[in-house]
Design a protein around this motif. Structure first.
Motif, PDB file in Angstrom:
ATOM      1  N   ALA A 163       0.824  -1.212   0.000  1.00  0.00           N
ATOM      2  CA  ALA A 163       0.000   0.000   0.000  1.00  0.00           C
ATOM      3  C   ALA A 163       0.857   1.261   0.000  1.00  0.00           C
ATOM      4  O   ALA A 163       1.921   1.318   0.628  1.00  0.00           O
ATOM      5  CB  ALA A 163      -0.920   0.000   1.216  1.00  0.00           C
ATOM      6  N   VAL A 164       0.389   2.280  -0.704  1.00  0.00           N
ATOM      7  CA  VAL A 164       1.015   3.601  -0.681  1.00  0.00           C
ATOM      8  C   VAL A 164       0.254   4.459   0.331  1.00  0.00           C
ATOM      9  O   VAL A 164      -0.981   4.509   0.306  1.00  0.00           O
ATOM     10  CB  VAL A 164       0.970   4.271  -2.061  1.00  0.00           C
ATOM     11  N   VAL A 165       0.966   5.113   1.220  1.00  0.00           N
ATOM     12  CA  VAL A 165       0.350   5.926   2.263  1.00  0.00           C
ATOM     13  C   VAL A 165       0.539   7.402   1.919  1.00  0.00           C
ATOM     14  O   VAL A 165       1.648   7.843   1.593  1.00  0.00           O
ATOM     15  CB  VAL A 165       0.964   5.622   3.639  1.00  0.00           C
ATOM     16  N   TYR A 166      -0.579   8.164   1.981  1.00  0.00           N
ATOM     17  CA  TYR A 166      -0.538   9.596   1.717  1.00  0.00           C
ATOM     18  C   TYR A 166      -0.943  10.376   2.961  1.00  0.00           C
ATOM     19  O   TYR A 166      -1.610   9.839   3.867  1.00  0.00           O
ATOM     20  CB  TYR A 166      -1.490   9.963   0.575  1.00  0.00           C
ATOM     21  N   THR A 167      -0.562  11.633   3.010  1.00  0.00           N
ATOM     22  CA  THR A 167      -0.978  12.508   4.113  1.00  0.00           C
ATOM     23  C   THR A 167      -2.177  13.344   3.688  1.00  0.00           C
ATOM     24  O   THR A 167      -2.305  13.732   2.521  1.00  0.00           O
ATOM     25  CB  THR A 167       0.150  13.459   4.548  1.00  0.00           C
ATOM     26  N   VAL A 168      -3.040  13.599   4.645  1.00  0.00           N
ATOM     27  CA  VAL A 168      -4.163  14.526   4.461  1.00  0.00           C
ATOM     28  C   VAL A 168      -4.027  15.600   5.523  1.00  0.00           C
ATOM     29  O   VAL A 168      -4.074  15.308   6.728  1.00  0.00           O
ATOM     30  CB  VAL A 168      -5.523  13.811   4.597  1.00  0.00           C
ATOM     31  N   ASP A 169      -3.823  16.831   5.102  1.00  0.00           N
ATOM     32  CA  ASP A 169      -3.714  17.959   6.025  1.00  0.00           C
ATOM     33  C   ASP A 169      -5.066  18.645   6.144  1.00  0.00           C
ATOM     34  O   ASP A 169      -5.608  19.152   5.150  1.00  0.00           O
ATOM     35  CB  ASP A 169      -2.669  18.968   5.544  1.00  0.00           C
ATOM     36  N   TYR A 170      -5.595  18.667   7.350  1.00  0.00           N
ATOM     37  CA  TYR A 170      -6.870  19.329   7.635  1.00  0.00           C
ATOM     38  C   TYR A 170      -6.573  20.722   8.194  1.00  0.00           C
ATOM     39  O   TYR A 170      -6.086  20.857   9.319  1.00  0.00           O
ATOM     40  CB  TYR A 170      -7.688  18.534   8.641  1.00  0.00           C
ATOM     41  N   VAL A 171      -6.855  21.766   7.398  1.00  0.00           N
ATOM     42  CA  VAL A 171      -6.608  23.133   7.829  1.00  0.00           C
ATOM     43  C   VAL A 171      -7.866  23.648   8.528  1.00  0.00           C
ATOM     44  O   VAL A 171      -8.901  23.850   7.892  1.00  0.00           O
ATOM     45  CB  VAL A 171      -6.246  24.040   6.640  1.00  0.00           C
ATOM     46  N   VAL A 172      -7.754  23.836   9.851  1.00  0.00           N
ATOM     47  CA  VAL A 172      -8.893  24.336  10.623  1.00  0.00           C
ATOM     48  C   VAL A 172      -8.926  25.855  10.578  1.00  0.00           C
ATOM     49  O   VAL A 172      -9.954  26.470  10.323  1.00  0.00           O
ATOM     50  CB  VAL A 172      -8.819  23.831  12.076  1.00  0.00           C
TER      51      VAL A 172
END
Length: 550
Positions: A189-198
């Motif tokens: 599996a390839v793992v990606y980041t998700v940045d949640y800008v609050v």
């Protein structure tokens, strides 16, 4: 914001079968072919994506109440190893025999050593190559606490844990104020980041395997703030949906609602809320940022504003303005270029289609020289291309305007109504056209008066001055207006104007009586009739009734 927001969460709303096969991968490599997670009373949402397993569980549960079931591929077997380095972030096989296996985290978080029995996962053989069990020694350990230790850490099932040839598998842990997510990734599996800008100070980073749904976060914010959706762009136009999956490193943005009482004046203005101006500071902010005001947004004066002889650029805005019976005084407005290419000066450079400006007094306000149009209130009042523009109940006192076409209220009007307006003791200097109320009119002026004596070039070289309107052009209409200057409509009184001056009363002086006004037709209830220039408006009649819909 709660401390636990420093991690992320998955709000997967699906109940998918967790039964998968390794058909999409190399079955000769030892791996997990099936994994389930269940709770004694709560529902655990599950999903499988290309050999990876994702679980979403309620945050307010205890670790000891969960049961894990794992099925290994043919030829795979739990294989014990001794970590050679400390704190590597591995979940390794600490002990194994024919019927039981114990896995532990080889890591320390702060001062907490997770390589202990409390955090050990114990599985028992259930027949074949399936193992089941849980965290037998985790009494009193909450899922929230354990997730707090693991979230954001680099964790993997150790290479060789399922046999000598087994590859490492990423383990991802994220959580929010509602749920905890566990993702056990396929070795490929390839793992990606998700940045949640609050907001500008808070970004929460999350990790997901490729193909996983990007979920919204459930967050409890401080100060009564709430999140009204997540979006894929910083302008919050493209919403995050349940079908949006991870295909690369991604940034999503929260649309945060701030309680009205906590917002600054500028935040309300930029948020397209109706605002009330009560101080010079707020007025200055409105002038500087007037271009952010949108159609339908209402700006209201809540107090008289003394501008203290400040010089501003003439404003452009698209909303409505309610003077609320208040006064703007001691201000100067520079000429600016408008979108139509005209140069205009006045408190507003241009008032456009559908806009309403009303119930305002302007005292000692200067519209500096403009090469096209100048008016103390507005250089242009132009409803062309849309619904008619309205200027009502604007009273100009001791002010000035100068330009090619200049007026006490507006320099030029088109597809507009100007009513119940006046100019007193005001200097209007027009090059081509000068009018006590309007310099050049292609619209309707009614129930207005002026004690101003505008100037313009001599008529022999094309100049035109009028007590109310400097020049009416075809389609203009002037009715029930009076002035102290002899000429009311300038050259527009001839055949060039498509309108009429019915009821217009020029050359008013102190000797003009109430009877004189009545005989001329000034009998409407908008007038408070008196001798000469004491005749004025009935405020209760001429005030524009702004409503919530405005």
């Amino acid at each position: 914001m709660k401390k636990r927001i420093l991690a992320s969460a998955l709000a997967l709303c699906m109940a998918l079968s967790v039964s998968v096969t390794a058909s999409a991968t190399d079955t000769t490599v030892p791996r997990m072919t099936n994994m389930t997670l269940s709770h004694t009373t709560e529902t655990v949402a599950s999903a499988s994506i290309n050999g990876s397993f994702l679980f979403t569980a309620p945050i307010s549960t205890d670790v000891a109440d969960y049961t894990v079931s794992v099925t290994l591929s043919e030829g795979a077997a739990f294989t014990a190893s001794t970590p050679t380095e400390s704190n590597t972030g591995e979940l390794y096989v600490a002990e194994v025999n024919d019927s039981e296996v114990t896995l532990k985290f080889n890591m320390t978080v702060g001062t907490v050593d997770l390589n202990s029995d409390q955090y050990a996962l114990t599985l028992t053989s259930a027949g074949g190559n399936t193992w089941t069990g849980g965290f037998e020694n985790a009494g009193g350990l909450s899922l929230e606490t354990m997730a707090g230790y693991l979230a954001g850490m680099d964790i993997s099932l150790a290479g060789g844990a399922l046999g000598a040839a087994s590859a490492p598998q990423d383990i991802l842990v994220n959580y929010d104020d509602d749920k905890v997510v566990l993702a056990v990734c396929d070795p490929d599996a390839v793992v990606y980041t998700v940045d949640y800008v609050v907001d500008e100070d808070t970004t929460l980073t999350w990790k997901l395997p490729a193909g996983a749904v990007i979920p919204p976060l459930t967050l409890v914010l401080s100060g009564g703030k709430t999140i009204n959706g997540w979006f894929l762009d910083s302008d919050c136009n493209t919403a995050l949906t349940s079908s949006t999956t991870v295909t690369g490193n991604t940034t999503v943005y929260a649309k945060v609602n701030v309680p009205t009482e906590d917002k600054t004046f500028l935040e309300k203005l930029e948020g397209h809320e109706n605002v009330t101006i009560t101080t010079k500071g707020e007025w200055d902010t409105f002038v500087e940022h007037s271009d952010v005001v949108v159609a339908g947004q209402l700006i209201t004066l809540g107090a008289d504003i003394d501008c203290q002889n400040t010089t501003y650029d003439s404003m452009t805005f698209r909303g409505d303005f309610n003077g609320n019976g208040k006064t703007i005084s001691n201000a100067n407005f520079r000429a600016v270029s408008t979108s139509s290419g005209d140069t205009c000066s006045g408190m507003f450079a241009k008032i456009g289609p559908g806009q309403v400006v009303a119930n305002l007094t302007l005292q000692n306000v200067t519209a500096q020289y403009s090469g096209t149009y100048a008016g103390v209130l507005a250089g242009m009042v132009d409803g062309a291309g849309g619904s008619r523009t309205l200027v009502q109940n604007v009273q100009v006192r001791n002010s000035s305007a100068s330009g090619r076409s200049a007026g006490g209220v507006a320099g030029f009007i088109r597809n507009a109504d100007v009513r119940y307006c006046s100019s007193r003791d005001t200097t209007v200097t027009g090059l081509a056209n000068g009018g006590g109320i309007v310099g050049l009119s292609n619209a309707k002026v009614e129930y207005c008066y002026s004690t101003t004596s505008p100037t313009a070039l001599p008529s022999i070289i094309g100049g035109s001055a009028g007590g109310v309107v400097g020049k009416n052009v075809r389609g203009a209409y002037t009715e029930y207006c009076w002035s102290t200057m002899t000429v009311v409509g300038g050259s527009g009184e001839g055949a060039e104007a498509g309108g009429t001056d019915i009821g217009a009363f020029d050359n008013v002086s102190n000797s003009t009586t109430v009877r004189d006004f009545s005989l001329k037709g000034f009998t409407q209830d908008c007038w408070v009739r008196a001798a000469g220039t004491a005749t004025d408006f009935n405020t209760s009649v001429v005030t524009y009734p702004f409503t919530a819909a405005n």
